[in-house]
Design a protein around this motif. Structure first.
Motif, PDB file in Angstrom:
ATOM      1  N   VAL A   3      12.114 -10.902  -4.694  1.00 25.35           N
ATOM      2  CA  VAL A   3      11.128  -9.843  -4.923  1.00 25.35           C
ATOM      3  C   VAL A   3      11.574  -8.646  -4.094  1.00 25.35           C
ATOM      4  N   VAL A   4      11.979  -7.585  -4.760  1.00 24.51           N
ATOM      5  CA  VAL A   4      12.553  -6.421  -4.085  1.00 24.51           C
ATOM      6  C   VAL A   4      11.445  -5.471  -3.643  1.00 24.51           C
ATOM      7  N   LEU A   5      11.531  -5.040  -2.375  1.00 25.13           N
ATOM      8  CA  LEU A   5      10.543  -4.121  -1.805  1.00 25.13           C
ATOM      9  C   LEU A   5      11.275  -2.981  -1.114  1.00 25.13           C
ATOM     10  N   MET A   6      10.751  -1.766  -1.226  1.00 30.84           N
ATOM     11  CA  MET A   6      11.370  -0.616  -0.563  1.00 30.84           C
ATOM     12  C   MET A   6      10.430  -0.071   0.496  1.00 30.84           C
ATOM     13  N   GLY A   7      10.986   0.153   1.704  1.00 34.08           N
ATOM     14  CA  GLY A   7      10.161   0.640   2.803  1.00 34.08           C
ATOM     15  C   GLY A   7      10.715   1.915   3.406  1.00 34.08           C
ATOM     16  N   ASP A   8       9.904   2.532   4.256  1.00 34.62           N
ATOM     17  CA  ASP A   8      10.273   3.791   4.895  1.00 34.62           C
ATOM     18  C   ASP A   8      10.891   3.548   6.264  1.00 34.62           C
ATOM     19  N   ILE A   9      11.783   4.439   6.637  1.00 33.90           N
ATOM     20  CA  ILE A   9      12.341   4.462   7.988  1.00 33.90           C
ATOM     21  C   ILE A   9      11.613   5.560   8.749  1.00 33.90           C
ATOM     22  N   ALA A  10      11.131   5.254   9.928  1.00 33.37           N
ATOM     23  CA  ALA A  10      10.364   6.228  10.708  1.00 33.37           C
ATOM     24  C   ALA A  10      11.179   7.492  10.952  1.00 33.37           C
ATOM     25  N   GLU A  11      10.499   8.610  10.969  1.00 32.31           N
ATOM     26  CA  GLU A  11      11.143   9.912  11.148  1.00 32.31           C
ATOM     27  C   GLU A  11      11.976   9.970  12.422  1.00 32.31           C
ATOM     28  N   ASP A  12      11.567   9.200  13.433  1.00 32.24           N
ATOM     29  CA  ASP A  12      12.274   9.206  14.725  1.00 32.24           C
ATOM     30  C   ASP A  12      13.751   8.849  14.584  1.00 32.24           C
ATOM     31  N   PHE A  13      14.086   8.082  13.533  1.00 35.57           N
ATOM     32  CA  PHE A  13      15.434   7.513  13.445  1.00 35.57           C
ATOM     33  C   PHE A  13      16.315   8.156  12.376  1.00 35.57           C
ATOM     34  N   LEU A  14      15.762   9.085  11.631  1.00 32.95           N
ATOM     35  CA  LEU A  14      16.526   9.655  10.522  1.00 32.95           C
ATOM     36  C   LEU A  14      17.708  10.489  11.003  1.00 32.95           C
ATOM     37  N   GLY A  15      17.698  10.873  12.267  1.00 36.74           N
ATOM     38  CA  GLY A  15      18.800  11.651  12.805  1.00 36.74           C
ATOM     39  C   GLY A  15      19.962  10.806  13.294  1.00 36.74           C
ATOM     40  N   LEU A  16      19.806   9.491  13.300  1.00 35.95           N
ATOM     41  CA  LEU A  16      20.910   8.621  13.711  1.00 35.95           C
ATOM     42  C   LEU A  16      22.028   8.684  12.675  1.00 35.95           C
TER      43      LEU A  16
END
Length: 698
Positions: A253-266
Motif C-alpha cells: 500500500v503506497v503512501l506519500m508523505g511530506d518532509i518538514a520544511e526544516d530539512f528541504l535545504g539539505l
C-alpha cells in the motif's frame, strides 16, 4: 502427469534473502526429482516475506523402471570379493550370471530397479532440501533440531492431476505436510485449503497476498510514480530499494508523505540516503529544482484512515532521523568553512595500513604523484596537488562517518562551502571513479590526475608489501584499481607509459617492508604484467581475442595502453578478413620452414636475400612486393597508423600465395636455397613489425 505445489510458510524472511532462497528451493527440489527419475515440464519459484513457493508442472506420476547390468569379479575370485559385489548389487549368488570374456569367466549381475510413485520421491527430496537448505544464517527454535531462517510453521505439499489433489505424506520434526496455508498476517481470514497452484495463487490474492515479487514491485512503482505525477513530482529511481521493499510486504500500500520544511535545504543525496538507509523510503523530487520534497513509504496493510496514522508515525521517526542529518551537515559546514584543517589533521591519526602508514601519509603521496601526473593529462600541477590534499578530507566528517557511501560527494559540497576552486570540488567527488565497469569515468583533467594518482599509489603500495591478489581473493580491490587506471587512460585518450608512472609512484612512496621483512619497492615489470592481465579481461569483454592481445603485448611500447589497444583493434579487424586469414597462414608457413631450417643449419636466415638469385617469376614478384610493402608498413607504423599498416600487409597475400604455389624453397642448389630462406626471413621480419603473429592461433 500431476503438478506439484510446495509452500514453506514461516516467520518473516529477510528481504535480501528471498530471491536467492526461491531459486535455491527450485534448483534443489527439481535437481533431486530429476536425479530420482522424475522429469517435469516447467518449474517456477516464488517468495513473499512469509513463504517460499515452488510450482512444478508436468511431473511424471512415477519414476521409470530401470534395468542395469554390472560387471563383477572373475569366477573363482576370493569369496569376500564376491560377497561384497552381491551386497552392492542387492542380489544372491544364484542370481549371478557367468560369462566368458577375453580375460576369462566373469560374474555379471542384472539389476532391476522398479519405479517409485512421485509422492514417495517428492517427500524424500523435499525433506532433504529443507534439512540442508543453504540459508546465509539460520536458527533453531523450541525443542526441535530443524534449522530455518525463521521459525517454520507449516508445509504445503500437494500433487494435483485430473482426478483431484492429494497431500504428499511427510513429517519434519513434527511439522506435517498438508494442503492448507494462510494469507495476510493482518488482513487474512485464517487458514484455507487449496487444490493446485492456480487455486492457491487466486486465494492468496483474495486474502491480500501478491505471490510474485516482480508483480509486487511493479505495483509499488506504478502507484508511487502515479502518486508523484499527480503532484508534479518524480520518484527517484532506485531498483535496489524497490526490490528490497517488495520483499518487505505481501500487500503493498503506497503512501506519500511530506518532509518538514526544516530539512528541504539539505543536499538531496543526504535526504535520499538517510531515508533509504534508515526508513526504506523512496525520495520524491521536484524535476524543476532537483530538490527532494516528499517521500514514499510502502505499508503492508490497508487501514480505515487510508494510511494517515501510518504516515504520521513515519513522519515523526523521519523528523528525528533528518534532525541528526541536519546536525551533521551544519557541524561539517562549520569545519569546511575554516578550510577543513581539523579534518586533514585528524587523518594523520587514522591508519591506512600498518605497513603503508596513515591516511595522512597516503594523502601526501597521492598529492605528490598527482603533481607529477598532471602535465601528462593536461591538468595544472598546483590545482592537482591541492585537489589531492582535499580529496579525502570528508572521511573525517560526521556525515560520512554516518553514511560512508556519501564519501567524495560530501567532499565536493564541503569544498564548495570552503570556497575552493571548482576543479578541486569536482576531484573530491570524482577521484574514486570508476568503481565498476558501468561507472562513469572522470574527464576533467584535475579529477583524472587525482584519480590516477590515488589508484597508482594503492597498487604500488600493496605490491611493495606483497599484498597481491591471489585466485579469487582480492581484499584490497587491486584488480578494480588496475581496471580503473585502464579505463581512465583509454576513455580519456591518454598517452602514458605505465613503467614511468609505477617508477614515479615507487620513488614517492619509498621502499616498504615486504612479506620477508625486507625493504623493497613494487616490481615494475610484475605490475605491468598485472595490468596486461586486467587489460586482457577488459578487451575480451569488448570482443578482442586473447591471442590478438598477446600478439600486441609482445611488441615494443606495451606499457602504453592506448598504443597497445590501437594495434590490437587494427589486428583484430585485419584477421577478420580473407586477406588477413590467408596472409596469416602464409606467414606461419614461412615461419615454420624457417624455424626448421635454422635449427638444422644452425644459422639465422634474416638477411642477404638478393633478387639476382631469383629464378621463378613468382619469386621475383615477391621480392618486389616485399620491398614495396616493407617501406609502406614502416611508414604507417611510425605515425601509429596500424590500420594502414594492415592494409599494406594485405597486399602481400597474393604474391606470398603465388610464391609457395610455384617455388620449392629447399632447392637442390644451395645458393638458391639460402636465398629463398632469407626471402622467407624478410616475410617474417616485415610481418612481425606490425604484431607478433607467432602468437596468433590457427
Amino acid at each position: 502427469m500431476p503438478d506439484l505445489l510446495i509452500e514453506l510458510f514461516s516467520e518473516e524472511i529477510p528481504a535480501r534473502m528471498q530471491a536467492r532462497a526461491a531459486e535455491d528451493l527450485k534448483k534443489r527440489v527439481t535437481d533431486g526429482l530429476v536425479e530420482a527419475g522424475l522429469t517435469y515440464a516447467h518449474a517456477h519459484g516464488f517468495s513473499t516475506p512469509r513463504r517460499l513457493t515452488l510450482a512444478v508442472e508436468g511431473l511424471l506420476a512415477e519414476s521409470p523402471t530401470v534395468k542395469e547390468e554390472r560387471k563383477g569379479p572373475k569366477v573363482g575370485a576370493p569369496e569376500k570379493a564376491i560377497e561384497g559385489f552381491l551386497r552392492g548389487a542387492g542380489l544372491t549368488a544364484d542370481q549371478l550370471e557367468e560369462r566368458d570374456t577375453p580375460k576369462g569367466a566373469v560374474y555379471f549381475a542384472s539389476i532391476t530397479k522398479p519405479g517409485r510413485p512421485a509422492a514417495e520421491i517428492v517427500a524424500e527430496v523435499l525433506e532433504d532440501t529443507i534439512r540442508n537448505f543453504p540459508w546465509p544464517k539460520s536458527m533453531r527454535w523450541g525443542a526441535g533440531q530443524l534449522r530455518w531462517v525463521r521459525p517454520l510453521h507449516s508445509i504445503l505439499c500437494i500433487l494435483t492431476d485430473e482426478t483431484g489433489h492429494s497431500v504428499v505424506p511427510m513429517d519434519i520434526d513434527g511439522i506435517k505436510a498438508g494442503d492448507t496455508t494462510e494469507g495476510h498476517r493482518f488482513m487474512g481470514a485464517g487458514r484455507f485449503a487449496v487444490t493446485g497452484f492456480e487455486d492457491y495463487a487466486a486465494k492468496l490474492k483474495r486474502d491480500h497476498v501478491i505471490l510474485d515479487a516482480a508483480e509486487r514491485a511493479e505495483a509499488i512503482w506504478n502507484d508511487a510514480t502515479n502518486m508523484a505525477f499527480a503532484h508534479g513530482l518524480e520518484v527517484v529511481d532506485d531498483k535496489g530499494l524497490l526490490a528490497e521493499v517488495a520483499g518487505l510486504v505481501e500487500w503493498p500500500v503506497v503512501l506519500m508523505g511530506d518532509i518538514a520544511e526544516d530539512f528541504l535545504g539539505l543536499p538531496p543525496e543526504v535526504l535520499q540516503t538517510s531515508m533509504k538507509e534508515h526508513q526504506k523510503f523512496f525520495s520524491v523530487k521536484n524535476p524543476k529544482t532537483g530538490r527532494i520534497e516528499k517521500f514514499i513509504t510502502v505499508a503492508n496493510r490497508e487501514t480505515a484512515d487510508h494510511g494517515k496514522t501510518i504516515l504520521a508515525g513515519n513522519q515523526k521517526v523521519l523528523f528525528a532521523r533528518l534532525s541528526d542529518a541536519k546536525f551533521f551537515w551544519e557541524n561539517d559546514l562549520r569545519v569546511a568553512r575554516t578550510g577543513g584543517a581539523a579534518w586533514l589533521e585528524s587523518l594523520n591519526n587514522v591508519t591506512f595500513h600498518n605497513k603503508l602508514g596513515s591516511q595522512g601519509d597516503r594523502i601526501n603521496r597521492i598529492a605528490a604523484l598527482a603533481r607529477e601526473v598532471a602535465p601528462v593529462v593536461g591538468a595544472d600541477p598546483d590545482l592537482a596537488e591541492q585537489a589531492a590534499r582535499w580529496a579525502k578530507a570528508d572521511l573525517s566528517s560526521e556525515m560520512v562517518y554516518e553514511f560512508p557511501e556519501l564519501q567524495g560527494l560530501m567532499g565536493r559540497y564541503y569544498a564548495e562551502a570552503a570556497g575552493l576552486p571548482t576543479e578541486v570540488a569536482g576531484a573530491a567527488q570524482e577521484h574514486y571513479s570508476p568503481l565498476g565497469p558501468s561507472d562513469d569515468v572522470p574527464t576533467a583533467p584535475v579529477s583524472v590526475a587525482v584519480a590516477l594518482a590515488d589508484k597508482l599509489d594503492t597498487l604500488t603500495g600493496f605490491w611493495a608489501i606483497d599484498e597481491k591478489p591471489t585466485g579469487s581473493k582480492d581484499p584490497f580491490a587491486l584488480r578494480r584499481a588496475a581496471l580503473g587506471v585502464i579505463r581512465l587512460v583509454l576513455e580519456n585518450g591518454l598517452r602514458v607509459e605505465l613503467n614511468q608512472l609505477h617508477t614515479k609512484a615507487n620513488e614517492i612512496a619509498g621502499p616498504r617492508e615486504n612479506s620477508s621483512g625486507e625493504q623493497s619497492f613494487a616490481d615494475v615489470n610484475e605490475l605491468r604484467g598485472f595490468f596486461h592481465d586486467r587489460l586482457k579481461v577488459y578487451l575480451r569483454d569488448q570482443g578482442i581475442r586473447h591471442d590478438v592481445i598477446d600478439a600486441c603485448i609482445a611488441m615494443p611500447g606495451n606499457d602504453d595502453i592506448n598504443l597497445l589497444v590501437k594495434r590490437a583493434t587494427a589486428l583484430q579487424a585485419f584477421l577478420g578478413t580473407d586477406d588477413g586469414e590467408n596472409l596469416l597462414q602464409g606467414f606461419k608457413r614461412a615461419n615454420n620452414i624457417l624455424t626448421q631450417a635454422e635449427e638444422k643449419d644452425g644459422v639465422e636466415y634474416s638477411f642477404g636475400a638478393d633478387v639476382k638469385f631469383a629464378e621463378a617469376d613468382e619469386e621475383k614478384a615477391l621480392f618486389s612486393a616485399l620491398e614495396t610493402a616493407g617501406a609502406a608498413i614502416s611508414s604507417a607504423i611510425e605515425p601509429e597508423d596500424f590500420a594502414g599498416a594492415m592494409t599494406h600487409m594485405a597486399a602481400l597475400r597474393a604474391p606470398i600465395d603465388a610464391f609457395f604455389e610455384a617455388v620449392q624453397v629447399n632447392a637442390d642448389n644451395d645458393v638458391v636455397r639460402r636465398n629463398r630462406l632469407n626471402l622467407l626471413g624478410r616475410i617474417r621480419q616485415i610481418c612481425l613489425g606490425a604484431a607478433d603473429l607467432t602468437r596468433i592461433e590457427g
